[in-house]
Design a protein around this motif. Structure first.
Motif, PDB file in Angstrom:
ATOM      1  N   GLY A 249      90.314  39.865 237.446  1.00 57.93           N
ATOM      2  CA  GLY A 249      89.855  38.471 237.395  1.00 57.93           C
ATOM      3  C   GLY A 249      90.804  37.569 238.173  1.00 57.93           C
ATOM      4  O   GLY A 249      91.688  38.049 238.895  1.00 57.93           O
ATOM      5  N   PRO A 250      90.637  36.242 238.041  1.00 61.23           N
ATOM      6  CA  PRO A 250      91.502  35.329 238.792  1.00 61.23           C
ATOM      7  C   PRO A 250      92.957  35.406 238.332  1.00 61.23           C
ATOM      8  O   PRO A 250      93.232  35.614 237.159  1.00 61.23           O
ATOM      9  N   LYS A 251      93.865  35.206 239.288  1.00 57.33           N
ATOM     10  CA  LYS A 251      95.309  35.170 238.975  1.00 57.33           C
ATOM     11  C   LYS A 251      95.731  33.724 238.713  1.00 57.33           C
ATOM     12  O   LYS A 251      96.705  33.480 238.021  1.00 57.33           O
ATOM     13  N   GLY A 252      95.033  32.813 239.352  1.00 58.71           N
ATOM     14  CA  GLY A 252      95.386  31.396 239.190  1.00 58.71           C
ATOM     15  C   GLY A 252      94.114  30.575 239.014  1.00 58.71           C
ATOM     16  O   GLY A 252      93.026  31.124 238.786  1.00 58.71           O
ATOM     17  N   ALA A 253      94.254  29.247 239.151  1.00 58.30           N
ATOM     18  CA  ALA A 253      93.113  28.356 238.923  1.00 58.30           C
ATOM     19  C   ALA A 253      92.208  28.320 240.157  1.00 58.30           C
ATOM     20  O   ALA A 253      92.693  28.278 241.293  1.00 58.30           O
ATOM     21  N   ILE A 254      90.898  28.327 239.916  1.00 60.70           N
ATOM     22  CA  ILE A 254      89.915  28.327 241.009  1.00 60.70           C
ATOM     23  C   ILE A 254      88.946  27.173 240.794  1.00 60.70           C
ATOM     24  O   ILE A 254      88.501  26.937 239.656  1.00 60.70           O
ATOM     25  N   TYR A 255      88.633  26.506 241.884  1.00 59.84           N
ATOM     26  CA  TYR A 255      87.608  25.458 241.841  1.00 59.84           C
ATOM     27  C   TYR A 255      86.534  25.902 242.832  1.00 59.84           C
ATOM     28  O   TYR A 255      86.782  25.936 244.045  1.00 59.84           O
ATOM     29  N   ALA A 256      85.381  26.290 242.312  1.00 60.23           N
ATOM     30  CA  ALA A 256      84.371  26.910 243.188  1.00 60.23           C
ATOM     31  C   ALA A 256      83.017  26.218 243.051  1.00 60.23           C
ATOM     32  O   ALA A 256      82.821  25.377 242.176  1.00 60.23           O
ATOM     33  N   LEU A 302      78.883  33.314 233.105  1.00 55.67           N
ATOM     34  CA  LEU A 302      79.329  34.704 233.325  1.00 55.67           C
ATOM     35  C   LEU A 302      78.880  35.184 234.702  1.00 55.67           C
ATOM     36  O   LEU A 302      79.638  35.811 235.449  1.00 55.67           O
ATOM     37  N   GLU A 303      77.633  34.865 235.044  1.00 52.23           N
ATOM     38  CA  GLU A 303      77.077  35.299 236.339  1.00 52.23           C
ATOM     39  C   GLU A 303      77.911  34.739 237.498  1.00 52.23           C
ATOM     40  O   GLU A 303      78.263  35.449 238.434  1.00 52.23           O
ATOM     41  N   GLU A 304      78.266  33.453 237.400  1.00 52.45           N
ATOM     42  CA  GLU A 304      79.042  32.831 238.480  1.00 52.45           C
ATOM     43  C   GLU A 304      80.466  33.396 238.541  1.00 52.45           C
ATOM     44  O   GLU A 304      81.015  33.599 239.621  1.00 52.45           O
ATOM     45  N   THR A 305      81.053  33.687 237.376  1.00 48.46           N
ATOM     46  CA  THR A 305      82.402  34.266 237.349  1.00 48.46           C
ATOM     47  C   THR A 305      82.370  35.651 237.995  1.00 48.46           C
ATOM     48  O   THR A 305      83.211  35.995 238.835  1.00 48.46           O
ATOM     49  N   ASN A 306      81.370  36.445 237.604  1.00 49.90           N
ATOM     50  CA  ASN A 306      81.273  37.813 238.142  1.00 49.90           C
ATOM     51  C   ASN A 306      80.894  37.819 239.617  1.00 49.90           C
ATOM     52  O   ASN A 306      81.252  38.737 240.357  1.00 49.90           O
ATOM     53  N   ASP A 311      84.673  42.731 240.244  1.00 46.89           N
ATOM     54  CA  ASP A 311      85.221  43.871 239.484  1.00 46.89           C
ATOM     55  C   ASP A 311      85.675  43.482 238.075  1.00 46.89           C
ATOM     56  O   ASP A 311      86.031  44.358 237.275  1.00 46.89           O
ATOM     57  N   ALA A 312      85.696  42.200 237.776  1.00 44.38           N
ATOM     58  CA  ALA A 312      86.119  41.781 236.427  1.00 44.38           C
ATOM     59  C   ALA A 312      85.018  42.105 235.407  1.00 44.38           C
ATOM     60  O   ALA A 312      85.303  42.355 234.235  1.00 44.38           O
ATOM     61  N   ARG A 313      83.765  42.104 235.883  1.00 46.90           N
ATOM     62  CA  ARG A 313      82.613  42.513 235.052  1.00 46.90           C
ATOM     63  C   ARG A 313      82.651  41.928 233.632  1.00 46.90           C
ATOM     64  O   ARG A 313      82.629  42.655 232.641  1.00 46.90           O
ATOM     65  N   TYR A 314      82.731  40.632 233.567  1.00 42.65           N
ATOM     66  CA  TYR A 314      82.696  40.000 232.246  1.00 42.65           C
ATOM     67  C   TYR A 314      81.286  40.104 231.672  1.00 42.65           C
ATOM     68  O   TYR A 314      80.296  39.948 232.387  1.00 42.65           O
ATOM     69  N   ARG A 315      81.223  40.359 230.366  1.00 39.81           N
ATOM     70  CA  ARG A 315      79.933  40.435 229.690  1.00 39.81           C
ATOM     71  C   ARG A 315      79.928  39.489 228.502  1.00 39.81           C
ATOM     72  O   ARG A 315      80.983  39.044 228.070  1.00 39.81           O
ATOM     73  N   GLU A 316      78.754  39.336 227.939  1.00 38.86           N
ATOM     74  CA  GLU A 316      78.634  38.418 226.807  1.00 38.86           C
ATOM     75  C   GLU A 316      79.576  38.830 225.663  1.00 38.86           C
ATOM     76  O   GLU A 316      80.166  37.974 224.996  1.00 38.86           O
TER      77      GLU A 316
END
Ligand SMILES: Cc1cc2nc3c(=O)[nH]c(=O)nc-3n(C[C@H](O)[C@H](O)[C@H](O)COP(=O)(O)OP(=O)(O)OC[C@H]3O[C@@H](n4cnc5c(N)ncnc54)[C@H](O)[C@@H]3O)c2cc1C
Length: 485
Positions: A249-256, A302-306, A311-316
């Protein structure tokens, strides 16, 4: 009991006003129906920022004010408000071209004109990937790094402001709801009927002036007037997810920018986890208590993060917690949610709808709570016919750096034969007031043991929450310690 000023709502704005008003000599009472900061204030993205996005809507004055406040808060309360570097990744065919992002950041930097926050810089793909190895390379063209500030625990700032209110002679009662505003024969507001939600007792209080700082609930409180004023709040709600930190996942802060709808969103390191948000949806119901997260929101976040970190594959099932709150924005017709001004307004009801003795607060971000409070107390002094006492809340005192405070706390803990590992957490929560915790351990060494109920916590902190920080319920204690959110 008669007060000069009754403040309804113990979020960041009400508490900012209470601390400033009592410091300037007004006999002040603030009441909060739940716990300090438990409303919108704890559901925010926890950024102290100028609002880069507001430049798009031409809100230059708001951005300038917010950036000035950012500088003040980061210097006054560095244990709570600290600079954070954000990465804006840029992609081919994105709605706002990369060069325009660069121009916006340049303007943001010029408006801030603050050495604590360095100049933004452009990154190529390689540097962007070095910073964020998990970031997708699909159409990635590079990125920009720029500084802003984060307040990890606005709930703790609320507690500090509550204690400052008490210290300068004010009164502060949590779990105390205003049931009804009281009016005299001429219709002027002269006080309120209070209800203690925990003991069930009612009490009448009189106040020369009332400030309604109930955030999204401002209209609900005003509806208890004999002739309710027109609706003031037209909020939009926003949801965040708390996710575990992951290697991919992210190492630092992201603004996307979200792929689905081109909306901006944040991925922020927070409390050893990842905070992802937010949505921005018009809230149209009459009662903010009816607010619920909609099923599409976690799915979307979750969709936007993934999408950004495949590869972080966050799920509910990874979601540790969710927060939702309503931005108490001014009521407007038909504007796009993102375009509604984030500026604040003080509504003097004597002028607006002929009801003397009450002022309502509309809007007001975390970032600008101090300047909003300064304005509100200036107005209160004027309406109360008092001389204008100078506001002192912008003053910056020389204080040790956070790193020095941590080193001191480590040394003190070791002297008390306790594990110095707690030092960082103590400073993050209490700043220089950590000494109050150590003083408790000195008086009663057993309080230096780890708490069996709360992770990463000393027993002294639990006692301190109850005795010095008005924690009246188990949830209040967890909020003081930031172990539950
Ligand atoms: C999703 C989201 C993200 C945000 N992100 C940011 C950000 O990153 N940075 C930033 O600067 N701002 C941000 N904001 C804005 C900011 O959080 C709010 O504007 C701010 O917290 C409002 O504070 P407040 O004190 O006015 O309201 P609140 O915090 O809601 O406080 C009002 C209080 O009034 C109490 N109350 C209600 N009725 C009564 C009653 N009858 N009697 C007694 N008490 C009562 C409530 O319990 C509540 O605690 C965000 C907001 C949202 C929703």
């Amino acid at each position: 009991m008669k007060y000069d000023l009754l403040i309804i709502g113990g979020g960041i704005n009400g508490l900012g006003i209470a601390a400033d008003a009592s410091e300037r000599g007004l006999k002040t009472l603030i009441v909060e129906r739940n716990d300090w900061g438990a409303g919108t204030t704890s559901a925010s993205s926890r950024l102290i920022h100028g609002g880069l996005r507001y430049l798009q809507y031409g809100e230059i004055d708001l951005v300038r004010e917010s950036l000035r406040e950012r500088g003040i808060l980061a210097r006054q309360r560095p244990h709570l408000v600290h600079p954070i570097s954000l990465l804006i990744p840029t992609f081919q065919n994105q709605p706002m071209p990369g060069w325009m992002v660069g121009v916006g950041l340049g303007l943001y930097h010029l408006l801030a004109h603050d050495p604590l926050f360095p100049r933004p810089s452009a990154l190529d793909v390689r540097d962007t990937k070095m910073r964020e190895p998990g970031l997708t390379t699909d159409r990635l063209t590079g990125g920009y790094i720029y500084p802003d500030a984060q307040i990890e625990f606005p709930e703790r700032l609320c507690v500090e402001l509550m204690r400052e209110t008490l210290k300068s002679g004010g009164e502060a009662r949590n779990h105390t709801r205003v049931r009804e505003l009281r009016q005299n024969a001429e219709g002027a507001v002269i006080g309120a009927l209070l209800h203690d939600e925990l003991t069930g007792t009612d009490e009448e209080v009189e106040a020369e002036l009332t400030i309604n700082a109930a955030g999204p609930w401002v209209d609900v409180v005003n509806r208890t007037l004999k002739i309710p004023p027109p609706k003031l709040i037209g909020g939009t709600w926003g949801t965040h997810l708390v996710l575990p930190d992951r290697d991919a996942g992210p190492k630092g802060a992201i603004y996307a920018t979200a792929k689905r709808d081109n909306r901006p969103f944040f991925l922020l390191p927070w409390n050893d986890r990842l905070l992802v948000g937010t949505t921005d949806v018009k809230f149209t119901a009459n009662d903010p208590d009816a607010l619920k997260i909609e099923p599409w929101e976690p799915e979307y976040l979750l969709e936007e993060t993934n999408h950004l970190f495949p590869d972080a594959r966050y799920r509910e099932s990874d979601i540790e917690a969710t927060t939702v709150g309503i931005r108490p924005l001014p009521s407007t017709d038909g504007k796009k949610t993102g375009a509604i001004t984030r500026r604040h307004f003080l509504v003097n009801h004597a002028e607006r709808n002929g009801v003397a003795g009450i002022v309502s607060i509309v809007g007001g971000k975390l970032t600008t709570y101090r300047s909003l409070a300064e304005e509100a107390v200036n107005l209160a002094l004027k309406l109360l016919g008092r001389p204008l006492v100078a506001c002192k809340t912008a003053k910056i005192e020389e204080i040790p750096t956070v790193e020095t405070q941590i080193r001191d706390a480590e040394a003190s803990l070791l002297r008390l034969k306790r594990d110095g590992a707690y030092a960082r957490r103590l400073i993050a929560l209490y700043g220089s007031s950590y000494r109050e915790i150590l003083a408790r351990i000195e008086r009663e060494p057993a309080l230096g043991e780890s708490s069996s109920e709360y992770p990463d916590t000393l027993t002294a902190q639990v006692i301190h929450a109850r005795e010095a920080e008005q924690a009246r319920t188990e949830d209040d204690i967890a909020r003081r310690l930031m172990t539950k959110f």
